[in-house]
Scaffold this active site. Structure first.
Site, PDB file in Angstrom:
ATOM      1  N   GLU A  60       0.874  -1.222  -0.111  1.00 40.13           N
ATOM      2  CA  GLU A  60      -0.086   0.056   0.050  1.00 40.13           C
ATOM      3  C   GLU A  60       0.620   1.217   0.065  1.00 40.13           C
ATOM      4  O   GLU A  60       0.424   2.315  -0.830  1.00 40.13           O
ATOM      5  CB  GLU A  60      -0.987   0.073   1.369  1.00 40.13           C
ATOM      6  N   HIS A 126     -11.454  -4.718   9.501  1.00 43.47           N
ATOM      7  CA  HIS A 126     -11.829  -3.956   7.900  1.00 43.47           C
ATOM      8  C   HIS A 126     -13.045  -2.955   7.823  1.00 43.47           C
ATOM      9  O   HIS A 126     -13.765  -2.933   6.785  1.00 43.47           O
ATOM     10  CB  HIS A 126     -12.479  -5.394   7.114  1.00 43.47           C
TER      11      HIS A 126
HETATM   12  C1  TPP Z   1      -2.591  -4.451   4.208  1.00 38.27           C
HETATM   13  C2  TPP Z   1      -3.680  -5.307   3.700  1.00 38.27           C
HETATM   14  N1  TPP Z   1      -3.592  -5.146   2.126  1.00 38.27           N
HETATM   15  C3  TPP Z   1      -4.518  -6.066   1.602  1.00 38.27           C
HETATM   16  C4  TPP Z   1      -5.344  -6.892   2.097  1.00 38.27           C
HETATM   17  C5  TPP Z   1      -6.534  -7.751   1.455  1.00 38.27           C
HETATM   18  N2  TPP Z   1      -5.991  -8.996   1.282  1.00 38.27           N
HETATM   19  C6  TPP Z   1      -6.565  -9.906   1.959  1.00 38.27           C
HETATM   20  S1  TPP Z   1      -5.834 -11.323   1.745  1.00 38.27           S
HETATM   21  C7  TPP Z   1      -4.884 -10.936   0.671  1.00 38.27           C
HETATM   22  C8  TPP Z   1      -3.773 -11.770   0.079  1.00 38.27           C
HETATM   23  C9  TPP Z   1      -2.860 -12.192   0.751  1.00 38.27           C
HETATM   24  O1  TPP Z   1      -2.168 -13.142   0.176  1.00 38.27           O
HETATM   25  P1  TPP Z   1      -1.134 -14.193   0.836  1.00 38.27           P
HETATM   26  O2  TPP Z   1      -0.358 -13.080   1.717  1.00 38.27           O
HETATM   27  O3  TPP Z   1      -0.206 -14.648  -0.166  1.00 38.27           O
HETATM   28  O4  TPP Z   1      -2.018 -14.952   1.905  1.00 38.27           O
HETATM   29  P2  TPP Z   1      -2.797 -15.929   1.230  1.00 38.27           P
HETATM   30  O5  TPP Z   1      -4.340 -15.382   1.002  1.00 38.27           O
HETATM   31  O6  TPP Z   1      -2.520 -16.760   0.110  1.00 38.27           O
HETATM   32  O7  TPP Z   1      -3.055 -16.921   2.499  1.00 38.27           O
HETATM   33  C10 TPP Z   1      -5.051  -9.444   0.438  1.00 38.27           C
HETATM   34  C11 TPP Z   1      -4.915  -8.805  -0.676  1.00 38.27           C
HETATM   35  C12 TPP Z   1      -5.293  -6.915   3.783  1.00 38.27           C
HETATM   36  N3  TPP Z   1      -6.133  -7.936   4.232  1.00 38.27           N
HETATM   37  N4  TPP Z   1      -4.432  -6.289   4.310  1.00 38.27           N
END
Ligand code: TPP
Ligand code: MG
Lengths: 324, 348
Positions: A60, A126
């Site tokens: 971000e 959220h």
């Molecule tokens: C700071 C932040 N940015 C964006 C999000 C939205 N978001 C939630 S899960 C996710 C993907 C995360 O991917 P990863 O770290 O690979 O974990 P996975 O879901 O694959 O377990 C995103 C973009 C968030 N929760 N927090």
């Protein structure tokens, strides 16, 4: 014209402005193929390609920094933060960089930062209400549309303006439908809309809570109380004159917000009105907002924290009874 | 990684795992835990779709061995914090299935009384510091907790988890740096399931791999097969020993895979079904351990089937418990916001 959803209205506004101006591009996660988490840029990836619909990793601070730097060097970036809650990780870039560049260095930052806001499911982290936080920071504009038409019209104004704009789109409104304006139908910042006329009490709010205010106006009308409902549309700038004008007529004001009440936009409206039109008031200004608590997972818990239509109705009735 | 024959699903074989030197009783236990996680998670899609559970959920089906291997390699007093994909870690660390299910239902009997939900599970009594709704944040919490363990001279290690997506947020590397510089008793685990929502992380991760990046911070880095519970266990044990000796943190990149979508109710069109099939039919962590135990003469089909039924019964009991549990008292929504009474009229 066929009605479109709130998310589609954003997408339409983006498409038209991107066609009109080559310097507009979008940055964020899952935009190119998926079209954003709310379909807000659906189809734009195909039309404009990966250069202008730029997928970012979950970074971000880098998203907003890229936006600020590009904005001061001739581009018009739109940073899609997904949920507005993720702005916390880019707060320095928003508040200390984007907001202050014009003042410090004389460089305008035409930057739109879009975030899904408001309260719904997914619990505490959220569901932060940040409109008053951003509005408090000199240099930022804050759009809080409640309808598809305003979403499209305000976006167009933002994309043709010179300022960093926090563009907050309420979760619960994503799928709501309405007619939208055409290519050149811009909605100006700082112009409230009167959603319903009335002479007994003024109810003012913005974004999704306007619908609760309208619900309250309906039940009030059944008891012969005519409420005027004002939708601020943007909370910075804040159109206090339209509210004052209404209060000069009704003599009563209920300021509503979905934010925790302490230090909220409703508090600002209440203070402004009593400063400016005290002599027209026949009862004290009343605020209705969320209780001072984070948003829980269980709907049973978070609905108890949020202001409901019944709370707005009750507040308005009390005012009318007091000010007879 | 090992090449896999591609002559069609039927011809595929599960990659072998090395169970030598590990007490078979423990292996059976781990198999049971993985089965419980899988059965638990497999029920949730339907419960979310039917509205019994408010909102969507991030399922961990496919990633069971990461959680079970880590939990097996640490001690009960150790503290773990993870990401939004948290159910498997919660269960492996010892959160009761009933308590977890009731929390997802938003019931008063849940581990956080319905306040937390799927992304904000926690249970201090088992050292589960919590899931997190903010990508990358869990690692920071574990890092701080391990700082306290060190300052207080405790035999306690922190475990902080994040995803491949979390490897692209700046805060992650601030935490790794401090842990390394201060030699904190921390186990840093990147749960690399290759995707951040719908984005293949490979496409947006510079520097070759997450592990290659971590190497720059001056701590031991291990890329581990996250679909092999024994490898995860061994890597974690070594990391814990090192941390307990005062030698500092270890970085583990666990290569894993989620079988389902990013969250419940999603259509998947950003990866091929062949890719999913390959992971399922050659690397499934449950099948690989099962096969290894069978080859060693420690497990037969009958016992395995019983284990599945037992896991299913535990989950059924948790669902029934959650379903029958009362909703939280709405009045309680404004309690415990701060320790100090604020006088904001919340109590009304
Ligand atoms: C700071 C932040 N940015 C964006 C999000 C939205 N978001 C939630 S899960 C996710 C993907 C995360 O991917 P990863 O770290 O690979 O974990 P996975 O879901 O694959 O377990 C995103 C973009 C968030 N929760 N927090
Ligand atoms: Mg991932």
């Amino acid at each position: 014209m066929t009605p479109v959803t709130y998310s589609q209205a954003f997408q339409q506004g983006m498409r038209e402005e991107m066609q009109r101006n080559d310097s507009i591009f979008v940055l964020g996660t899952d935009l190119l193929d998926r079209g954003g988490h709310f379909g807000q840029v659906l189809g734009l990836g195909k039309e404009f390609g990966a250069e202008r619909i730029r997928d970012m990793p979950i970074s971000e601070a880098a998203m907003v920094a890229a936006g600020v730097g590009a904005a001061l060097n001739g581009m018009r970036p739109v940073v899609d933060l997904n949920f507005i809650d993720f702005s916390f990780g880019a707060m320095d870039e928003i508040v200390n960089q984007a907001a202050k560049m014009r003042y410090m260095f004389g460089t305008p930052i035409p930057l739109v930062i879009r975030g899904t806001s408001g309260v719904a499911l997914y619990a505490a982290q959220h569901n932060n209400s940040l409109e008053s936080v951003f509005a408090h920071m000199p240099g930022l504009l804050v759009a809080t549309p409640s309808t598809p038409a305003d979403t499209k019209g305000l976006l167009k104004s933002a994309l043709r303006g010179e300022d960093p704009v926090i563009f907050m789109m309420h979760k619960k409104l994503s799928g709501t439908r309405g007619e939208v304006g055409g290519d050149e139908d811009l909605v100006q910042f700082g112009r409230a809309a009167i959603r319903r006329g009335g002479s007994d009490v003024t109810i003012v709010g913005y974004s999704q809570i306007v619908f609760k205010a309208m619900e309250a106006a309906k039940t009030l009308a059944e008891s012969g109380i005519e409420a005027e409902v004002i939708d601020l549309r943007t909370v910075m700038p804040l159109d206090i004159e339209t509210v004052a004008e209404s209060v000069r007529k009704t003599g009563r004001l209920v300021a509503v917000t979905e934010e925790p009440l302490f230090g909220s936009i409703a508090s600002e409206v209440a203070a402004s009105i009593q400063e400016n039109v005290f002599d027209w008031l026949s009862a004290p200004v009343v605020r209705v907002g969320a209780k001072h608590a984070p948003i829980a997972h269980s709907p049973t818990l978070f609905e108890a924290v949020l202001p409901q239509a019944a709370d707005i109705d009750r507040a308005a009735r009390d005012l009318v009874a007091r000010g007879q | 990684m090992t090449e896999v024959p591609t002559a069609g699903v039927g011809a595929r074989q599960f990659l072998p795992i090395d169970i030598s030197g590990v007490d078979p009783e423990r292996l059976i236990l781990w198999l049971g835990e993985m089965l419980l996680i899988r059965e638990f998670e497999s029920r949730l899609d339907g419960l979310s779709m039917s509205g019994k559970i408010p909102g969507g959920l991030h399922l961990s089906i496919g990633q069971e061995a990461v959680a079970v291997g880590i939990a097996a390699g640490i001690q009960p007093q150790d503290l773990l914090a993870c990401s939004h994909r948290s159910h498997h870690h919660a269960l492996a660390k010892g959160l009761a299935p009933r308590s977890l299910m009731a929390e997802l239902f938003g019931k008063a009997t849940g581990c956080r009384g319905g306040r937390g939900g799927s992304m904000h599970l926690a249970d201090a009594s088992v050292g589960f510091l919590g899931g997190n709704g903010i990508v990358g944040a869990g690692l920071g919490i574990a890092m701080g907790a391990s700082l306290a363990s060190k300052m207080r001279g405790m035999d306690q290690v922190g475990v902080g988890l994040f995803g491949d997506g979390g490897a692209n947020t700046g805060r992650t590397w601030e935490f790794v740096n401090i842990a390394s510089v201060w030699k904190l008793p921390l186990i840093i685990v990147c749960e690399n399931n290759m995707y951040a929502v719908e984005t293949p992380s490979e496409r947006l991760t510079g520097g070759g791999s997450v592990s290659r990046r971590a190497e720059g911070f001056g701590l031991p880095v291990h890329t581990v097969d996250g679909q092999d519970v024994v490898s995860m266990y061994r890597a974690t044990t070594a990391a814990r020993d090192r941390a307990a000796r005062g030698d500092g943190p270890t970085f583990i990149e666990a290569r894993t895979y989620r079988y389902e979508g990013h969250s419940t109710g999603q259509i998947i069109n950003y990866r091929t079904t062949e890719e999913v099939d390959e992971w399922r039919s050659t690397r499934d962590p449950i099948q690989r351990l099962r096969i290894a135990l069978q080859a060693a003469g420690r497990l037969d089909d009958e016992v395995f089937d019983e284990m599945v039924l037992r896991a299913r019964a535990t989950v059924q009991d948790a669902v029934a418990f959650a379903d029958e549990s009362p909703l939280p008292d709405p009045i309680s929504a404004t309690r415990d916001v701060t320790g100090l009474e604020l006088g904001l009229g919340n109590a009304r």
